[in-house]
Structure formats: C-alpha cells, structure tokens
Design a protein around this motif. Structure first.
Motif, PDB file in Angstrom:
ATOM      1  N   PHE A  88       0.867  -1.171   0.000  1.00 37.17           N
ATOM      2  CA  PHE A  88       0.000   0.000   0.000  1.00 37.17           C
ATOM      3  C   PHE A  88       0.911   1.230   0.000  1.00 37.17           C
ATOM      4  CE2 PHE A  88      -2.356  -3.623   1.466  1.00 37.17           C
ATOM      5  CZ  PHE A  88      -3.523  -3.537   0.731  1.00 37.17           C
ATOM      6  N   ASP A  89       0.397   2.383   0.246  1.00 35.16           N
ATOM      7  CA  ASP A  89       1.204   3.591   0.039  1.00 35.16           C
ATOM      8  C   ASP A  89       2.362   3.713   1.020  1.00 35.16           C
ATOM      9  OD1 ASP A  89      -0.453   4.180  -2.044  1.00 35.16           O
ATOM     10  OD2 ASP A  89      -1.644   5.666  -0.964  1.00 35.16           O
ATOM     11  N   THR A  90       2.234   3.121   2.173  1.00 37.06           N
ATOM     12  CA  THR A  90       3.322   3.095   3.160  1.00 37.06           C
ATOM     13  C   THR A  90       3.411   1.699   3.752  1.00 37.06           C
ATOM     14  OG1 THR A  90       1.834   3.802   4.944  1.00 37.06           O
ATOM     15  CG2 THR A  90       3.028   5.543   3.765  1.00 37.06           C
ATOM     16  N   PHE A  91       4.501   1.425   4.446  1.00 38.24           N
ATOM     17  CA  PHE A  91       4.655   0.126   5.117  1.00 38.24           C
ATOM     18  C   PHE A  91       3.484  -0.093   6.069  1.00 38.24           C
ATOM     19  CE2 PHE A  91       5.995  -2.530   8.634  1.00 38.24           C
ATOM     20  CZ  PHE A  91       6.641  -3.577   7.997  1.00 38.24           C
ATOM     21  N   SER A  92       2.937  -1.297   6.037  1.00 37.76           N
ATOM     22  CA  SER A  92       1.754  -1.580   6.847  1.00 37.76           C
ATOM     23  C   SER A  92       1.815  -2.990   7.422  1.00 37.76           C
ATOM     24  CB  SER A  92       0.476  -1.430   6.005  1.00 37.76           C
ATOM     25  OG  SER A  92       0.386  -2.489   5.058  1.00 37.76           O
ATOM     26  N   ILE A  93       0.816  -3.322   8.212  1.00 36.73           N
ATOM     27  CA  ILE A  93       0.685  -4.668   8.759  1.00 36.73           C
ATOM     28  C   ILE A  93       0.649  -5.691   7.629  1.00 36.73           C
ATOM     29  CG2 ILE A  93      -0.860  -6.223  10.025  1.00 36.73           C
ATOM     30  CD1 ILE A  93      -1.651  -3.795  11.765  1.00 36.73           C
ATOM     31  N   ALA A  94       0.093  -5.314   6.483  1.00 37.33           N
ATOM     32  CA  ALA A  94       0.045  -6.233   5.344  1.00 37.33           C
ATOM     33  C   ALA A  94       1.443  -6.642   4.910  1.00 37.33           C
ATOM     34  CB  ALA A  94      -0.706  -5.578   4.186  1.00 37.33           C
ATOM     35  N   ASP A  95       2.368  -5.698   4.855  1.00 34.99           N
ATOM     36  CA  ASP A  95       3.747  -6.027   4.499  1.00 34.99           C
ATOM     37  C   ASP A  95       4.377  -6.922   5.566  1.00 34.99           C
ATOM     38  OD1 ASP A  95       4.187  -4.326   2.045  1.00 34.99           O
ATOM     39  OD2 ASP A  95       3.602  -2.767   3.462  1.00 34.99           O
ATOM     40  N   ALA A  96       4.119  -6.604   6.828  1.00 38.30           N
ATOM     41  CA  ALA A  96       4.651  -7.426   7.916  1.00 38.30           C
ATOM     42  C   ALA A  96       4.122  -8.852   7.819  1.00 38.30           C
ATOM     43  CB  ALA A  96       4.281  -6.815   9.266  1.00 38.30           C
ATOM     44  N   PHE A  97       2.861  -8.990   7.434  1.00 40.41           N
ATOM     45  CA  PHE A  97       2.254 -10.312   7.370  1.00 40.41           C
ATOM     46  C   PHE A  97       2.793 -11.153   6.219  1.00 40.41           C
ATOM     47  CE2 PHE A  97      -0.358 -10.306  10.899  1.00 40.41           C
ATOM     48  CZ  PHE A  97      -1.105 -11.464  10.941  1.00 40.41           C
ATOM     49  N   TYR A  98       3.179 -10.495   5.141  1.00 39.88           N
ATOM     50  CA  TYR A  98       3.680 -11.250   3.986  1.00 39.88           C
ATOM     51  C   TYR A  98       5.194 -11.327   3.943  1.00 39.88           C
ATOM     52  CZ  TYR A  98      -0.887 -12.082   1.987  1.00 39.88           C
ATOM     53  OH  TYR A  98      -2.166 -12.550   1.778  1.00 39.88           O
ATOM     54  N   LEU A  99       5.884 -10.720   4.887  1.00 40.47           N
ATOM     55  CA  LEU A  99       7.340 -10.809   4.901  1.00 40.47           C
ATOM     56  C   LEU A  99       7.846 -12.253   5.014  1.00 40.47           C
ATOM     57  CD1 LEU A  99      10.097  -9.549   4.804  1.00 40.47           C
ATOM     58  CD2 LEU A  99       9.856  -8.889   7.215  1.00 40.47           C
ATOM     59  N   PRO A 100       7.249 -13.108   5.848  1.00 38.78           N
ATOM     60  CA  PRO A 100       7.703 -14.502   5.872  1.00 38.78           C
ATOM     61  C   PRO A 100       7.557 -15.206   4.524  1.00 38.78           C
ATOM     62  CG  PRO A 100       6.415 -14.031   7.829  1.00 38.78           C
ATOM     63  CD  PRO A 100       6.244 -12.858   6.912  1.00 38.78           C
ATOM     64  N   VAL A 101       6.569 -14.801   3.733  1.00 37.30           N
ATOM     65  CA  VAL A 101       6.411 -15.389   2.403  1.00 37.30           C
ATOM     66  C   VAL A 101       7.518 -14.891   1.477  1.00 37.30           C
ATOM     67  CG1 VAL A 101       4.888 -15.661   0.419  1.00 37.30           C
ATOM     68  CG2 VAL A 101       3.919 -15.570   2.712  1.00 37.30           C
ATOM     69  N   VAL A 102       7.868 -13.613   1.610  1.00 35.54           N
ATOM     70  CA  VAL A 102       8.999 -13.084   0.857  1.00 35.54           C
ATOM     71  C   VAL A 102      10.245 -13.918   1.159  1.00 35.54           C
ATOM     72  CG1 VAL A 102      10.560 -11.116   0.612  1.00 35.54           C
ATOM     73  CG2 VAL A 102       8.099 -10.724   0.718  1.00 35.54           C
ATOM     74  N   SER A 103      10.462 -14.195   2.444  1.00 34.62           N
ATOM     75  CA  SER A 103      11.608 -15.002   2.856  1.00 34.62           C
ATOM     76  C   SER A 103      11.553 -16.388   2.234  1.00 34.62           C
ATOM     77  CB  SER A 103      11.644 -15.106   4.388  1.00 34.62           C
ATOM     78  OG  SER A 103      12.673 -15.974   4.811  1.00 34.62           O
ATOM     79  N   ARG A 104      10.384 -16.997   2.236  1.00 40.40           N
ATOM     80  CA  ARG A 104      10.214 -18.324   1.641  1.00 40.40           C
ATOM     81  C   ARG A 104      10.498 -18.305   0.133  1.00 40.40           C
ATOM     82  NH1 ARG A 104       5.946 -18.598   5.751  1.00 40.40           N
ATOM     83  NH2 ARG A 104       5.891 -20.681   6.719  1.00 40.40           N
ATOM     84  N   PHE A 105       9.918 -17.331  -0.559  1.00 38.52           N
ATOM     85  CA  PHE A 105      10.128 -17.249  -2.001  1.00 38.52           C
ATOM     86  C   PHE A 105      11.612 -17.113  -2.327  1.00 38.52           C
ATOM     87  CE2 PHE A 105       5.808 -15.688  -3.860  1.00 38.52           C
ATOM     88  CZ  PHE A 105       5.173 -16.779  -3.296  1.00 38.52           C
ATOM     89  N   ALA A 106      12.329 -16.359  -1.502  1.00 36.94           N
ATOM     90  CA  ALA A 106      13.769 -16.189  -1.729  1.00 36.94           C
ATOM     91  C   ALA A 106      14.518 -17.487  -1.428  1.00 36.94           C
ATOM     92  CB  ALA A 106      14.304 -15.052  -0.871  1.00 36.94           C
ATOM     93  N   SER A 107      14.178 -18.136  -0.329  1.00 36.61           N
ATOM     94  CA  SER A 107      14.880 -19.357   0.087  1.00 36.61           C
ATOM     95  C   SER A 107      14.685 -20.498  -0.903  1.00 36.61           C
ATOM     96  CB  SER A 107      14.399 -19.810   1.469  1.00 36.61           C
ATOM     97  OG  SER A 107      14.770 -18.885   2.454  1.00 36.61           O
ATOM     98  N   TYR A 108      13.482 -20.571  -1.496  1.00 38.28           N
ATOM     99  CA  TYR A 108      13.178 -21.670  -2.401  1.00 38.28           C
ATOM    100  C   TYR A 108      13.217 -21.228  -3.870  1.00 38.28           C
ATOM    101  CZ  TYR A 108      11.886 -23.911   1.961  1.00 38.28           C
ATOM    102  OH  TYR A 108      11.910 -24.423   3.231  1.00 38.28           O
ATOM    103  N   GLN A 109      13.737 -20.034  -4.090  1.00 37.94           N
ATOM    104  CA  GLN A 109      13.955 -19.491  -5.430  1.00 37.94           C
ATOM    105  C   GLN A 109      12.725 -19.618  -6.328  1.00 37.94           C
ATOM    106  OE1 GLN A 109      17.692 -21.378  -6.758  1.00 37.94           O
ATOM    107  NE2 GLN A 109      18.779 -19.553  -6.046  1.00 37.94           N
ATOM    108  N   VAL A 110      11.609 -19.153  -5.810  1.00 38.29           N
ATOM    109  CA  VAL A 110      10.362 -19.158  -6.573  1.00 38.29           C
ATOM    110  C   VAL A 110      10.444 -18.085  -7.658  1.00 38.29           C
ATOM    111  CG1 VAL A 110       7.872 -18.764  -6.449  1.00 38.29           C
ATOM    112  CG2 VAL A 110       9.041 -19.997  -4.600  1.00 38.29           C
ATOM    113  N   GLU A 111      10.103 -18.450  -8.866  1.00 38.93           N
ATOM    114  CA  GLU A 111      10.132 -17.489  -9.968  1.00 38.93           C
ATOM    115  C   GLU A 111       8.936 -16.543  -9.854  1.00 38.93           C
ATOM    116  OE1 GLU A 111      10.565 -19.048 -13.870  1.00 38.93           O
ATOM    117  OE2 GLU A 111      12.232 -20.368 -13.335  1.00 38.93           O
ATOM    118  N   VAL A 112       9.226 -15.240  -9.948  1.00 41.41           N
ATOM    119  CA  VAL A 112       8.178 -14.227  -9.812  1.00 41.41           C
ATOM    120  C   VAL A 112       8.372 -13.158 -10.884  1.00 41.41           C
ATOM    121  CG1 VAL A 112       7.934 -14.578  -7.326  1.00 41.41           C
ATOM    122  CG2 VAL A 112       9.548 -12.862  -8.171  1.00 41.41           C
ATOM    123  N   PRO A 113       7.309 -12.414 -11.224  1.00 41.95           N
ATOM    124  CA  PRO A 113       7.445 -11.304 -12.168  1.00 41.95           C
ATOM    125  C   PRO A 113       8.392 -10.234 -11.624  1.00 41.95           C
ATOM    126  CG  PRO A 113       5.138 -11.890 -11.851  1.00 41.95           C
ATOM    127  CD  PRO A 113       5.914 -12.636 -10.810  1.00 41.95           C
TER     128      PRO A 113
END
Length: 212
Positions: A152-177
């Motif tokens: 969203f326009d600034t850092f929010s709880i939504a970003d905090a909630f999806y940060l572990p998924v960001v970590s997972r995508f990086a660890s397992y090298q998930v292809e993303v746009p």
C-alpha cells in the motif's frame, strides 16, 4: 512491553509483530522460547495461553496471535499508522492479512521458513503452486495501486504479514514477475528484516539441538 517469540530462523508468526515493532521503533523486550525441544511446552506454559508464539505482554495483559498483536500495537502505540489511511485500502489490507492468516496451507507445509537455508529450488505440489499463484496475484494487484514499493502507500501490517512469504520465495527461489521481485528486494532490504536475519544466523543450533 515484552514479546515472546520462537526461533528467529523458523518462526514466521513471530516475525510479523517483531518487524512491525522494529519498523516503527517501538521498544520491546524479547523473550525467546526455542521451538522443537523437550522444554518448549514447559516454557510456553508460563507465558503462552495457547501454547504458541508469539505473545505480547503489556501492562499485565497477554495478547496472543500475531494478527491480534499487530492490531493492539496499531491501536495502542502507533496511532493507526500501521494500516492504510484510506478506508477502502485499509479494508483490502485487512482482507489480504486475513487470507494469509487462515490460508496457504500447502505453501506453509512444503516451504517452511528457514532464513539460513541456502537458496535452491525444490519440487512442490500443484496445491503449493496454486498458493504461490494466488499470493503473486494479491501482491501484483496491491502494487499496481500503490504509490510506493510497499503493498500500500506506506509500510503496513500487510507487508509485515507477507514478509515470511517473501523469505520463503527467496529461500526456495520461486520465480516471480519483475515487479514482485522488486517488492521482495525492498522487503528484504528493510533494516528491521536485516536485524532479524542476522539474529537468525547467530542462533545457536548446537544449543537447540542438544535440548531436543
């Protein structure tokens, strides 16, 4: 305030309120309960009403569940700044947090958070791929309407909630746009996440293993 968390390498639920507190420069005392040991339940019995982490203890009040903790922090300490200011955007942010909170079971099971993992690709199920596709869809929709590099326009709880998924995508090298990759780079570059990552690397696996 005291925040009871699990191992920083593995505890995705603990990461969410911790990064919110750190991002908004709120002082908190950490109490870490090593997971997967014979002492875990004993230590949780003293502090965790539901025998899970995280738990926030503030003025003799115990708040458990990461979403409840984030809501409490937003109302009590952050003057509402942890949700989007716009009513419609705030509703969407809450919706995607609720979806994260209750869903993506295959992703959680097949790609557990492991900050120390050497990034590499794994084989995963069709159900996990559906979870990945849905998350990418959510992120893409939010980013297309955001005025910043956050969901969203600034850092929010939504970003905090999806940060572990960001970590997972990086660890397992998930292809993303490419736009999603930029978002992931933004999140992983946050000073708050870098502090968490450093702590996860420094955790003593020898001690944890000896307690099992």
């Amino acid at each position: 305030m005291q925040l009871v968390i699990g191992n920083q390498n593995y505890s995705s639920w603990s990461l969410r309120p911790w990064v919110l507190l750190e991002h908004f420069k709120q002082q908190v005392q950490l109490y870490k309960i090593p997971l997967f040991t014979h002492q875990t339940q004993e230590k949780m019995a003293q502090l965790c009403p539901n025998y899970k982490v995280p738990v926030l203890i503030d003025n003799n009040i115990k708040i458990w569940d990461s979403l409840a903790i984030c809501e409490y922090l937003n109302e009590s300490y952050l003057a509402g700044k942890a949700w989007p200011e716009n009513t419609s955007q705030r509703a969407i942010a809450r919706s995607i947090c609720a979806e994260m909170h209750a869903g993506f079971i295959a992703l959680r099971s097949e790609m557990p958070m492991n900050c120390r993992r050497t990034p590499s690709v794994i084989n995963y199920s069709e159900e996990c791929q559906k979870d990945i596709d849905r998350i990418i869809e959510l992120w893409q929709t939010c980013l297309d309407n955001s005025k910043s590099k956050f969901l969203f326009d600034t850092f929010s709880i939504a970003d905090a909630f999806y940060l572990p998924v960001v970590s997972r995508f990086a660890s397992y090298q998930v292809e993303v746009p490419e736009k999603i990759k930029t978002y992931m780079d933004t999140m992983m570059s946050l000073p708050s996440y870098q502090l968490w990552l450093t702590a996860s690397i420094e955790e003593s696996e020898v001690i944890s293993s000896s307690e099992v």
